[in-house]
Design a protein around this motif. Structure first.
Motif, PDB file in Angstrom:
ATOM      1  N   TYR A   6       4.277  77.763  11.164  1.00 57.54           N
ATOM      2  CA  TYR A   6       5.375  76.854  11.446  1.00 57.54           C
ATOM      3  C   TYR A   6       4.785  75.627  12.121  1.00 57.54           C
ATOM      4  O   TYR A   6       4.216  75.732  13.205  1.00 57.54           O
ATOM      5  N   VAL A  12      10.902  75.122  11.713  1.00 55.31           N
ATOM      6  CA  VAL A  12      11.629  75.899  12.732  1.00 55.31           C
ATOM      7  C   VAL A  12      13.140  75.797  12.513  1.00 55.31           C
ATOM      8  O   VAL A  12      13.885  76.727  12.826  1.00 55.31           O
ATOM      9  N   LYS A  16      15.697  78.829  12.060  1.00 54.01           N
ATOM     10  CA  LYS A  16      16.937  78.917  12.856  1.00 54.01           C
ATOM     11  C   LYS A  16      18.125  79.199  11.933  1.00 54.01           C
ATOM     12  O   LYS A  16      18.970  80.047  12.237  1.00 54.01           O
ATOM     13  N   THR A 121      21.450  74.185  19.044  1.00 50.56           N
ATOM     14  CA  THR A 121      20.058  73.872  18.713  1.00 50.56           C
ATOM     15  C   THR A 121      19.941  73.381  17.269  1.00 50.56           C
ATOM     16  O   THR A 121      19.299  72.354  17.004  1.00 50.56           O
ATOM     17  N   TRP A 125      18.628  69.619  16.017  1.00 56.19           N
ATOM     18  CA  TRP A 125      17.474  69.463  15.119  1.00 56.19           C
ATOM     19  C   TRP A 125      17.870  68.746  13.827  1.00 56.19           C
ATOM     20  O   TRP A 125      17.121  67.919  13.314  1.00 56.19           O
TER      21      TRP A 125
ATOM     22  N   ALA B  99       5.821  73.308  17.580  1.00 57.50           N
ATOM     23  CA  ALA B  99       6.835  74.210  17.000  1.00 57.50           C
ATOM     24  C   ALA B  99       7.137  75.346  17.977  1.00 57.50           C
ATOM     25  O   ALA B  99       8.288  75.761  18.139  1.00 57.50           O
ATOM     26  N   ALA B 102       9.331  73.955  20.844  1.00 60.82           N
ATOM     27  CA  ALA B 102      10.716  73.757  20.383  1.00 60.82           C
ATOM     28  C   ALA B 102      11.431  75.101  20.272  1.00 60.82           C
ATOM     29  O   ALA B 102      12.587  75.245  20.685  1.00 60.82           O
ATOM     30  N   SER B 103      10.720  76.104  19.759  1.00 63.65           N
ATOM     31  CA  SER B 103      11.313  77.436  19.601  1.00 63.65           C
ATOM     32  C   SER B 103      11.548  78.103  20.952  1.00 63.65           C
ATOM     33  O   SER B 103      12.547  78.819  21.133  1.00 63.65           O
ATOM     34  N   ALA B 106      14.666  76.632  22.483  1.00 56.93           N
ATOM     35  CA  ALA B 106      15.843  77.201  21.812  1.00 56.93           C
ATOM     36  C   ALA B 106      16.100  78.628  22.293  1.00 56.93           C
ATOM     37  O   ALA B 106      17.246  79.016  22.545  1.00 56.93           O
TER      38      ALA B 106
END
Lengths: 171, 171
Positions: A6, A12, A16, A121, A125, B99, B102-103, B106
């Motif tokens: 990723y 990502v 999600k 989220t 994004w 990534a 960001a994850s 979240a």
């Protein structure tokens, strides 16, 4: 799922969406049990309405995948399974109908807030990447989840103040 | 836990506190892993600060149990374990640092919203029963959780707009 790296926000974001698709599917499976065990009529019908809304939200995600030119796919999410396991546990406890209703409302609010975070989220994004149409679709679901949470809060107050739960407060 | 019949609001309130006590304990165990794997310095320090806040929230729950004349006790919650399992899964994936950050943001927002729902319910029930001191304590934690969620939102925007995540947007 197959091993991949990723690296982009798209990667990502897609993950999600795949997790949200799984989450909606699990909620659709769980709600009938909650409907069945709810006693307070407003709560029962609230859950019934929410089941229909959830089915539409799942279809909306399929439209989002289409928009992206991606196949609708699920990634298995442990959190939603845990949330639903906790509901099952609650439903196995010896509870008066009032205590069960109050607990079911609380459990549903856990699930709503969980979804609010997820869609929040995803929306942020989508906006970041300039996916305007998709952002509108995710915003619609987010608004519905927030509305569902508010409905549950009002319902809890009604139930407390009016009839269903009044007897239990001074127990 | 031993078999009991939940009949009063006090019963389900106590159960809610016992679940929150378990939830805070699990978060305290999970945060160090998230701190370790976060790259963006603001995120790392944000998680570090939140670990300290979470420890205080756990102690505040012990004070709530004291106020009620009850022993601090945990009831094992599947949802928080699922939420944390999902974080562990994320951390096992091949991801660029951007990534992963960001994850992680979240994932942390999932946990915050989950807690917001839990403390929201506990607060509403404390108020309903006229437990004013306890309501103030729960309100304090609820405010902290909402603040943490907002901080994460701002952090996500900073990371996106400034440096950390910019490269991934147009990948």
């Amino acid at each position: 799922m197959k091993s991949q790296t990723y690296s982009s926000l798209h990667d990502v974001f897609l993950l999600k969406l795949q997790s949200l698709y799984d989450i909606e599917s699990e909620i659709i499976k769980a709600l009938p049990k909650m409907i069945k065990r709810a006693t307070y009529p407003e709560l029962k019908s609230g859950f019934e309405d929410h089941l229909e809304v959830t089915k539409m939200q799942k279809e909306r995600l399929e439209d989002v995948f289409d928009e992206l030119g991606e196949k609708s796919k699920k990634v298995s999410v442990d959190a939603i399974r845990g949330l639903i396991k906790d509901v099952s546990w609650l439903l196995q406890q010896k509870m008066t109908p009032e205590a069960r209703d109050a607990s079911l409302i609380a459990a549903a609010q856990y699930i709503e807030h969980y979804e609010i975070a997820g869609y929040g989220t995803a929306l942020a994004w989508a906006e970041e990447m300039g996916h305007d149409t998709i952002a509108d679709m995710l915003q619609e679901t987010l608004d519905e989840e927030r509305q569902a949470d508010e409905t549950l809060t009002v319902l809890a107050e009604h139930a407390m103040n009016e009839k269903a739960l009044q007897p239990m407060i001074n127990d």
